[in-house]
Design an enzyme around this catalytic site. Structure first.
Site, PDB file in Angstrom:
ATOM      1  N   GLY A 217       5.657 -13.765   3.382  1.00 45.26           N
ATOM      2  CA  GLY A 217       4.692 -13.129   2.509  1.00 45.26           C
ATOM      3  C   GLY A 217       5.098 -11.685   2.240  1.00 45.26           C
ATOM      4  O   GLY A 217       6.175 -11.232   2.634  1.00 45.26           O
ATOM      5  N   ILE A 218       4.216 -10.957   1.576  1.00 45.65           N
ATOM      6  CA  ILE A 218       4.487  -9.560   1.235  1.00 45.65           C
ATOM      7  C   ILE A 218       4.183  -8.662   2.428  1.00 45.65           C
ATOM      8  O   ILE A 218       3.213  -8.877   3.147  1.00 45.65           O
ATOM      9  CB  ILE A 218       3.636  -9.139   0.019  1.00 45.65           C
ATOM     10  CG1 ILE A 218       4.126  -9.858  -1.247  1.00 45.65           C
ATOM     11  CG2 ILE A 218       3.653  -7.643  -0.193  1.00 45.65           C
ATOM     12  CD1 ILE A 218       3.299  -9.577  -2.470  1.00 45.65           C
ATOM     13  N   GLY A 219       5.013  -7.639   2.640  1.00 44.47           N
ATOM     14  CA  GLY A 219       4.703  -6.653   3.658  1.00 44.47           C
ATOM     15  C   GLY A 219       5.848  -6.373   4.603  1.00 44.47           C
ATOM     16  O   GLY A 219       6.951  -6.913   4.478  1.00 44.47           O
ATOM     17  N   ALA A 220       5.570  -5.503   5.595  1.00 46.71           N
ATOM     18  CA  ALA A 220       6.591  -5.050   6.532  1.00 46.71           C
ATOM     19  C   ALA A 220       6.908  -6.091   7.591  1.00 46.71           C
ATOM     20  O   ALA A 220       8.046  -6.168   8.069  1.00 46.71           O
ATOM     21  CB  ALA A 220       6.135  -3.754   7.193  1.00 46.71           C
ATOM     22  N   GLU A 240       7.438 -18.158  -1.712  1.00 41.81           N
ATOM     23  CA  GLU A 240       6.885 -17.702  -2.993  1.00 41.81           C
ATOM     24  C   GLU A 240       7.538 -16.395  -3.432  1.00 41.81           C
ATOM     25  O   GLU A 240       7.606 -16.093  -4.608  1.00 41.81           O
ATOM     26  CB  GLU A 240       5.374 -17.530  -2.899  1.00 41.81           C
ATOM     27  CG  GLU A 240       4.931 -16.376  -2.034  1.00 41.81           C
ATOM     28  CD  GLU A 240       3.435 -16.369  -1.814  1.00 41.81           C
ATOM     29  OE1 GLU A 240       2.837 -15.280  -1.896  1.00 41.81           O
ATOM     30  OE2 GLU A 240       2.865 -17.438  -1.565  1.00 41.81           O
ATOM     31  N   ILE A 315      -6.105  -9.249   7.153  1.00 41.43           N
ATOM     32  CA  ILE A 315      -6.861  -8.008   7.277  1.00 41.43           C
ATOM     33  C   ILE A 315      -7.628  -8.022   8.594  1.00 41.43           C
ATOM     34  O   ILE A 315      -7.644  -7.058   9.340  1.00 41.43           O
ATOM     35  CB  ILE A 315      -7.803  -7.823   6.074  1.00 41.43           C
ATOM     36  CG1 ILE A 315      -6.975  -7.553   4.811  1.00 41.43           C
ATOM     37  CG2 ILE A 315      -8.796  -6.689   6.321  1.00 41.43           C
ATOM     38  CD1 ILE A 315      -7.778  -7.508   3.528  1.00 41.43           C
ATOM     39  N   GLY A 338      -0.656 -17.053  -2.045  1.00 45.14           N
ATOM     40  CA  GLY A 338      -0.053 -18.318  -1.626  1.00 45.14           C
ATOM     41  C   GLY A 338      -0.195 -18.608  -0.146  1.00 45.14           C
ATOM     42  O   GLY A 338       0.446 -19.527   0.365  1.00 45.14           O
ATOM     43  N   LYS A 363      -4.985   1.213  10.493  1.00 40.41           N
ATOM     44  CA  LYS A 363      -4.468   2.587  10.545  1.00 40.41           C
ATOM     45  C   LYS A 363      -5.481   3.537  11.171  1.00 40.41           C
ATOM     46  O   LYS A 363      -5.112   4.584  11.717  1.00 40.41           O
ATOM     47  CB  LYS A 363      -4.095   3.056   9.142  1.00 40.41           C
ATOM     48  CG  LYS A 363      -2.901   2.328   8.539  1.00 40.41           C
ATOM     49  CD  LYS A 363      -2.608   2.803   7.137  1.00 40.41           C
ATOM     50  CE  LYS A 363      -1.418   2.051   6.539  1.00 40.41           C
ATOM     51  NZ  LYS A 363      -1.139   2.464   5.141  1.00 40.41           N
TER      52      LYS A 363
END
Length: 435
Positions: A217-220, A240, A315, A338, A363
């Site tokens: 997926g998206i992110g670090a 994806e 989250i 996705g 954070k």
């Protein structure tokens, strides 16, 4: 045999002329991610007050969009299919909205005329000798939008890589086109990594076997995982999206795609988002195919590959394993995307592992593992679909565990500063102490 190829000479016009094709009352699709056609979108938004009741729909937009002006908000309504950072306030205002939908199903919205489209704004690679362009870094649901739009306005950009696969479109399909050399939007996920994400990545990497097929997926966190796979063998990519993190593994021969049963030998994705390095890598590369998202994210397709490891984020997660990945309470932060497509596909794959990886705290130091999700929070991955959860404090597998057992496991990988609070919530819910 002689073949006759359909060729044409494109007549390029200015962005201001091109967006004159948009009329009041139109629904306009905007190409997204690195392919966001900023020049065309901002030229369209500049027509605020001249046209009205225009609905904009998109998956994930990037770049500096000049939307936050009273006159723009009066003329344009944003109906977003995934909420990205630069339009988050707009989507959460009275002038915008969000459509909850699996990424794999978005093409159906256009194909079945649930959201009929009038205009598509796209960004493409230059035409080849036969007049064919590609949708470059993002095919996703854009090909469906192109098929179903009455008018297509294209930004032809020589810096857009020519990406093979489903996103091929002949220039004769363009109602209007502009030519502009512009830098493609870049995102450097490696710069977002830190000691926490690196530890999460190391934990997840231990779960990945040789010959596995990866979805990131998206992110670090996905980038952190990839950094730990240098000693693996025969890995494949069916995802994806992907970014720069795969490059060292391709160059070193770790990623070979040799064990995949679907599109063996090829890296398969729906969109690409990273730096110029990855854009140069995919340019005209026959080993990489960008396909339509209803194919890439089809759980029946995903499951056919061996040992699918799906790596996604959250989250917050409650003590029963419900995953909120798209909102902070009622505030729409991103979208379903996705995640469920691949969580389910990986679970059905032989030897597959669906994984949620996240830092144990926000954070601001708040626990991401919580007794209850915030009021109004959206559940993206249900507790019936959850398997592995990873934080910097370890990995647990909730599959087959009852509520009591799940809560204990999740508390064990929560941040130590918050375990007492979670143990108290556990006692209030289950009437016993954590042992």
């Amino acid at each position: 045999m002689d073949f006759q190829y359909k060729t044409m000479s494109i007549k390029y016009i200015s962005p201001e002329e091109a967006v004159q094709l948009v009329e009041s009352g139109n629904r306009v699709f905007i190409h997204g991610c690195a392919a966001t056609p900023l020049t065309l979108v901002n030229a369209l938004l500049a027509r605020a007050g001249e046209i009205d009741n225009v609905e904009l729909t998109s998956i994930s937009l990037y770049g500096n969009l000049e939307w936050n002006k009273p006159e723009v908000l009066k003329s344009f309504y944003l109906n977003s299919l995934f909420v990205s950072d630069n339009i988050r306030e707009w989507a959460n205002s009275e002038y915008g909205g969000y459509v909850p939908i699996l990424l794999s199903e978005i093409p159906q919205l256009f194909d079945r005329k649930v959201l009929p489209l009038d205009v598509a704004l796209i960004q493409v690679s230059p035409p080849d000798q036969h007049g064919y362009c590609t949708l470059g870094t993002s095919v996703d649901a854009t090909m469906s939008a192109v098929r179903n739009s009455k008018k297509i306005i294209a930004h032809v950009n020589p810096k857009m890589p020519r990406v093979l696969g489903d996103g091929v479109i002949h220039s004769s399909a363009f109602t209007a086109a502009i030519w502009q050399e512009a830098e493609i939007i870049e995102v450097d996920y490696s710069s977002m990594c830190n000691a926490v994400t690196d530890q999460i990545g190391a934990h997840i990497a231990e779960l990945i076997e040789d010959g596995a097929t990866l979805q990131m997926g998206i992110g670090a966190v996905p980038d952190a995982v990839l950094k730990c796979l240098g000693n693996h063998k025969g890995l494949g990519i069916h995802s994806e999206m992907f970014s720069d993190g795969i490059l060292p593994l391709v160059e070193s021969g770790v990623i070979t795609n040799e064990h995949k049963k679907i599109e063996r030998g090829k890296i398969i994705s729906s969109f690409i988002l990273g730096t110029r390095k990855i854009y140069d890598f995919v340019d005209n590369n026959p080993d990489v195919n960008c396909m339509e998202v209803d194919y890439v994210n089809d759980s029946d397709i995903i499951r056919r590959n061996p040992k699918v490891v799906a790596i996604n984020s959250a989250i917050e997660i409650d003590l029963t394993g419900q995953v909120c990945a798209d909102s902070i309470g009622t505030y729409q932060y991103s979208g379903i995307g996705g995640q469920m497509d691949f969580m389910r596909g990986a679970a059905l794959s032989e030897g597959g592992k669906p994984i949620i990886g996240m830092p144990s705290t926000t954070k601001n130091g708040q626990s991401r593992i919580v007794p209850l999700l915030k009021q109004g929070a959206g559940v993206v991955t249900t507790r019936g679909h959850i398997h592995y959860i990873a934080t910097e404090y370890g990995v647990v597998n909730l599959y087959g565990k009852n509520m009591n057992q799940r809560a204990k496991l999740l508390i064990s990988i929560a941040h130590p500063d918050h375990r007492e609070m979670l143990e108290k919530a556990y006692y209030e819910r289950f009437g016993k102490t954590v042992k």
